[in-house]
Design a protein around this motif. Sequence first.
Motif, PDB file in Angstrom:
ATOM      1  N   UNK A   1       2.580  83.720  27.778  1.00 24.55           N
ATOM      2  CA  UNK A   1       1.986  82.691  28.581  1.00 24.55           C
ATOM      3  C   UNK A   1       0.414  82.612  28.349  1.00 24.55           C
ATOM      4  N   UNK A   2       0.041  81.467  28.719  1.00 25.82           N
ATOM      5  CA  UNK A   2      -1.541  81.296  28.631  1.00 25.82           C
ATOM      6  C   UNK A   2      -1.848  80.478  29.963  1.00 25.82           C
ATOM      7  N   UNK A   3      -3.089  80.503  30.406  1.00 26.23           N
ATOM      8  CA  UNK A   3      -3.723  79.780  31.584  1.00 26.23           C
ATOM      9  C   UNK A   3      -3.777  78.421  31.460  1.00 26.23           C
ATOM     10  N   UNK A   4      -3.839  77.939  30.101  1.00 27.76           N
ATOM     11  CA  UNK A   4      -3.939  76.604  29.690  1.00 27.76           C
ATOM     12  C   UNK A   4      -2.703  75.895  30.407  1.00 27.76           C
ATOM     13  N   UNK A   5      -1.605  76.412  30.320  1.00 23.27           N
ATOM     14  CA  UNK A   5      -0.282  75.656  30.700  1.00 23.27           C
ATOM     15  C   UNK A   5      -0.663  75.389  32.333  1.00 23.27           C
ATOM     16  N   UNK A   6      -1.155  76.326  33.080  1.00 22.75           N
ATOM     17  CA  UNK A   6      -1.609  75.957  34.654  1.00 22.75           C
ATOM     18  C   UNK A   6      -2.505  74.911  34.737  1.00 22.75           C
ATOM     19  N   UNK A   7      -3.386  74.834  34.055  1.00 26.22           N
ATOM     20  CA  UNK A   7      -4.227  73.561  33.964  1.00 26.22           C
ATOM     21  C   UNK A   7      -3.634  72.403  33.696  1.00 26.22           C
ATOM     22  N   UNK A   8      -3.246  72.482  32.638  1.00 26.44           N
ATOM     23  CA  UNK A   8      -2.429  71.303  31.943  1.00 26.44           C
ATOM     24  C   UNK A   8      -1.333  70.482  32.892  1.00 26.44           C
ATOM     25  N   UNK A   9      -0.429  71.516  33.771  1.00 27.83           N
ATOM     26  CA  UNK A   9       0.333  70.943  34.661  1.00 27.83           C
ATOM     27  C   UNK A   9       0.146  71.188  36.112  1.00 27.83           C
ATOM     28  N   UNK A  10      -1.244  71.505  36.343  1.00 23.62           N
ATOM     29  CA  UNK A  10      -1.788  71.748  37.766  1.00 23.62           C
ATOM     30  C   UNK A  10      -1.058  72.496  38.536  1.00 23.62           C
ATOM     31  N   UNK A  11      -0.431  73.728  38.026  1.00 28.70           N
ATOM     32  CA  UNK A  11       0.700  74.622  38.961  1.00 28.70           C
ATOM     33  C   UNK A  11      -0.086  75.961  38.730  1.00 28.70           C
ATOM     34  N   UNK A  12      -0.819  76.294  39.774  1.00 24.95           N
ATOM     35  CA  UNK A  12      -1.399  77.601  39.910  1.00 24.95           C
ATOM     36  C   UNK A  12      -0.140  78.736  40.079  1.00 24.95           C
ATOM     37  N   UNK A  13      -0.170  79.650  39.659  1.00 29.43           N
ATOM     38  CA  UNK A  13       0.841  80.748  39.580  1.00 29.43           C
ATOM     39  C   UNK A  13       1.559  80.727  38.710  1.00 29.43           C
TER      40      UNK A  13
END
Length: 163
Positions: A119-131
């Motif tokens: 996984x990459x941190x990019x997906x957290x930003x894109x979906x606004x889903x910390x953790x």
Amino acid sequence: MAWSGELLHIHIAPSASYEMEEMNEARLVPGKGIVGDRYYLGTGTYSAKPDVREVTLIEVEVLEALAIGEPKLPGVKLQLAPMDHRRNLTTRGVPLGHLVGRRFRVGEVVLHAARMNFPCKYIEELLDMPDLFQGLLNRSGLNCSIEVGGTIRPGDKIVPLDD
């Protein structure tokens, strides 16, 4: 391996960051990917980095576990829909981690499992889903190459092949 699974969803996006689009069927081309997808078109986030990303898979069981807060670390409940996880194919009953280095069939298509996806941190930003990054560690999907192309549809059976 005595198992068989099922293809539940097919998703593609024309470029990095674009919303994933659900497909009723898709054509897979060896050496290229899924027709219309960002990695087929060379417009994905990681298109410039050599790696096997012709088609990516994730288990719906991972999405179900995230929804109930498993694993306990980070222990947050995350509702991740099949169109949100950024993988092309969502499966049920397929032990993706056991397939690395092996071949398997999805309908009429034959895939070779190259490596587990990280996984990459990019997906957290894109979906606004910390953790989300932490929740997907060691179960973020499977990156595959296409050995035999063809058309796939939701409902297609997924079975391992003898190597």
